[in-house]
Design a protein around this motif. Structure first.
Motif, PDB file in Angstrom:
ATOM      1  N   LEU A  15     126.290 -24.141  17.996  1.00  0.00           N
ATOM      2  CA  LEU A  15     127.469 -23.471  17.278  1.00  0.00           C
ATOM      3  C   LEU A  15     127.778 -24.508  16.306  1.00  0.00           C
ATOM      4  O   LEU A  15     128.540 -24.059  15.242  1.00  0.00           O
TER       5      LEU A  15
ATOM      6  N   ASP B  15     125.814 -24.465  13.316  1.00  0.00           N
ATOM      7  CA  ASP B  15     126.334 -23.054  12.467  1.00  0.00           C
ATOM      8  C   ASP B  15     127.605 -22.866  11.928  1.00  0.00           C
ATOM      9  O   ASP B  15     127.919 -22.301  11.121  1.00  0.00           O
ATOM     10  N   HIS B  16     128.359 -24.119  11.977  1.00  0.00           N
ATOM     11  CA  HIS B  16     129.742 -24.126  11.670  1.00  0.00           C
ATOM     12  C   HIS B  16     129.777 -23.831  10.141  1.00  0.00           C
ATOM     13  O   HIS B  16     130.668 -23.187   9.673  1.00  0.00           O
TER      14      HIS B  16
ATOM     15  N   VAL C 190     129.540 -20.334   9.201  1.00  0.00           N
ATOM     16  CA  VAL C 190     130.369 -19.512   9.492  1.00  0.00           C
ATOM     17  C   VAL C 190     131.421 -19.672   8.202  1.00  0.00           C
ATOM     18  O   VAL C 190     132.157 -18.621   7.863  1.00  0.00           O
TER      19      VAL C 190
ATOM     20  N   ARG D 192     136.685 -14.779  11.119  1.00  0.00           N
ATOM     21  CA  ARG D 192     135.519 -15.240  11.497  1.00  0.00           C
ATOM     22  C   ARG D 192     135.651 -16.547  11.847  1.00  0.00           C
ATOM     23  O   ARG D 192     134.906 -17.040  12.927  1.00  0.00           O
ATOM     24  N   VAL D 193     136.407 -17.277  11.314  1.00  0.00           N
ATOM     25  CA  VAL D 193     136.537 -18.757  11.734  1.00  0.00           C
ATOM     26  C   VAL D 193     137.339 -18.878  13.067  1.00  0.00           C
ATOM     27  O   VAL D 193     137.057 -19.688  13.941  1.00  0.00           O
TER      28      VAL D 193
ATOM     29  N   ARG E 285     137.272 -16.587  15.682  1.00  0.00           N
ATOM     30  CA  ARG E 285     136.315 -16.419  16.553  1.00  0.00           C
ATOM     31  C   ARG E 285     135.231 -17.622  16.915  1.00  0.00           C
ATOM     32  O   ARG E 285     134.782 -17.736  17.939  1.00  0.00           O
ATOM     33  N   GLN E 286     134.817 -18.198  15.618  1.00  0.00           N
ATOM     34  CA  GLN E 286     133.943 -19.229  15.883  1.00  0.00           C
ATOM     35  C   GLN E 286     134.514 -20.436  16.545  1.00  0.00           C
ATOM     36  O   GLN E 286     133.991 -21.089  17.462  1.00  0.00           O
TER      37      GLN E 286
ATOM     38  N   ALA F 227     134.406 -19.345  20.501  1.00  0.00           N
ATOM     39  CA  ALA F 227     133.141 -19.871  20.869  1.00  0.00           C
ATOM     40  C   ALA F 227     132.817 -21.161  20.852  1.00  0.00           C
ATOM     41  O   ALA F 227     132.179 -21.554  22.087  1.00  0.00           O
ATOM     42  N   VAL F 228     133.058 -22.048  20.103  1.00  0.00           N
ATOM     43  CA  VAL F 228     133.087 -23.485  20.283  1.00  0.00           C
ATOM     44  C   VAL F 228     133.711 -24.017  21.564  1.00  0.00           C
ATOM     45  O   VAL F 228     133.284 -24.811  22.281  1.00  0.00           O
TER      46      VAL F 228
END
Length: 360
Positions: free
Chosen positions: A279, A282-283, A286, A298-299, A301-302, A305-306
């Motif tokens: 994650l 992948d940041h 994103v 989207r940020v 939700r990222q 997840a982190v």
């Protein structure tokens, strides 16, 4: 090699192929690489050959072959395969070294990790109605695209609500400008900025307005203030605060973050650490996608997840030694990952205009 490094490597290969006359096609502004889906080949995949096939007047498989020979020799790339109709699949050398490179990039770049210049050629004009969700969304989108190098101007159809300033919102002009513009039109909040600030405060208000996709209605109830795991905003900010507390705790025990030797202890690079590392790697992608699609959700939700992956990692591989246990190289490596997660969370919250407290 990080995903951003790989993207730049492929872009250089395209540019070199064009300069050498092997391809006759416009060089794209950037090249997107994605993690290979389950059942796929390699670590990452890229569809740039399919993108260039038509302008190059060549089959995609032939374009892929031209690019493959130029990427395969690059340091950090172990193997390049051509799959399907012309996808390039990459297997990177020394995964552990790649993971270290990601953590080093976060440490070096700090809150700016994931910022870039992919949109440096763009001059944008955003326009929105005199409505709080539209104003906050436009402000967050401005932050995202500026972080990718764009120049931006934001206008509002009418004079700003004075309470927007308490949400950090600024507007450059009022009225409809006589230039091409991009409308920011999320589903309205159904309340004024003053009403939301009185009930929720600035941070919860911004999260509540930005977390849903623009076409979804924003949930703006008291659940945004709950101090518990059911509240995603609390969980994200608590993960950040916990990461900072680990650094303070390690200092009291006399050690700092560092890299562990390969194969030492349950970390690095496998088990519960893997999702969190992926994650973090992948940041940058994103953030760029959030900027391109004008989608701060989207940020958000990222970051959720982190935070989730951080707590899974923290519980499985504690960064601080317990009891009489002495700090080891594995503890230093775990702390490096925890600190990187905290930095990513703080940086992402900052782009959304939300504070990341050191203590909760």
């Amino acid at each position: 090699m990080t995903p951003a490094d790989l993207s730049r490597t492929v872009l250089r290969a395209v540019r070199r192929a064009v300069d050498e006359g092997a391809l006759r096609a416009p060089v794209p502004a950037c090249v997107r690489v994605e993690r290979t889906r389950p059942g796929g080949s390699g670590d990452y995949a890229c569809a740039v050959a399919l993108q260039l096939a038509a302008p190059a007047a060549l089959p995609a498989l032939e374009v892929a072959a031209v690019l493959r020979e130029r990427v395969a020799a690059e340091p950090g790339v172990g193997r390049v395969e051509i799959t399907g109709p012309g996808f390039l699949s990459f297997t990177l050398d020394a995964p552990a070294a790649g993971d270290r490179a990601v953590l080093d990039a976060v440490r070096e770049q700090g809150l700016a990790y994931g910022h870039g210049d992919a949109l440096r050629e763009e001059i944008l004009q955003f326009h929105h109605a005199r409505e709080v969700r539209a104003a906050v969304t436009a402000h967050a989108v401005r932050r995202l695209v500026v972080a990718q190098g764009a120049r931006v101007r934001v206008s509002c159809a009418e004079a700003s609500d004075p309470d927007w300033a308490r949400l950090g919102v600024t507007v450059d002009a009022h009225g409809t400008p006589p230039v091409p513009l991009t409308g920011i039109r999320p589903v309205p909040a159904g309340a004024t900025a003053g009403e939301l600030l009185e009930r929720l405060g600035p941070d919860a208000t911004r999260w509540g307005l930005l977390r849903p996709a623009g076409h979804d209605r924003a949930a703006l109830g008291p659940e945004l203030l709950v101090q518990g795991e059911a509240n995603p905003l609390f969980r994200v900010r608590y993960a950040h605060a916990r990461a900072r507390a680990l650094t303070r705790g390690a200092a009291l025990l006399g050690f700092t973050a560092g890299h562990a030797p390969d194969g030492e202890g349950p970390f690095p690079y496998d088990g519960a650490a893997r999702p969190l590392l992926d994650l973090i790697a992948d940041h940058p992608g994103v953030l760029l996608a959030g900027a391109r699609h004008r989608a701060p959700d989207r940020v958000a939700r990222q970051l959720e997840a982190v935070a989730h992956a951080f707590f899974d990692f923290h519980d499985s591989c504690p960064p601080l030694p317990a009891g009489d246990e002495k700090p080891s190289a594995a503890h230093r490596a775990r702390l490096a990952l925890a600190e990187a997660a905290g930095t990513v969370l703080a940086g992402g919250l900052s782009l959304l205009g939300i504070r990341a407290p050191e203590h909760l």
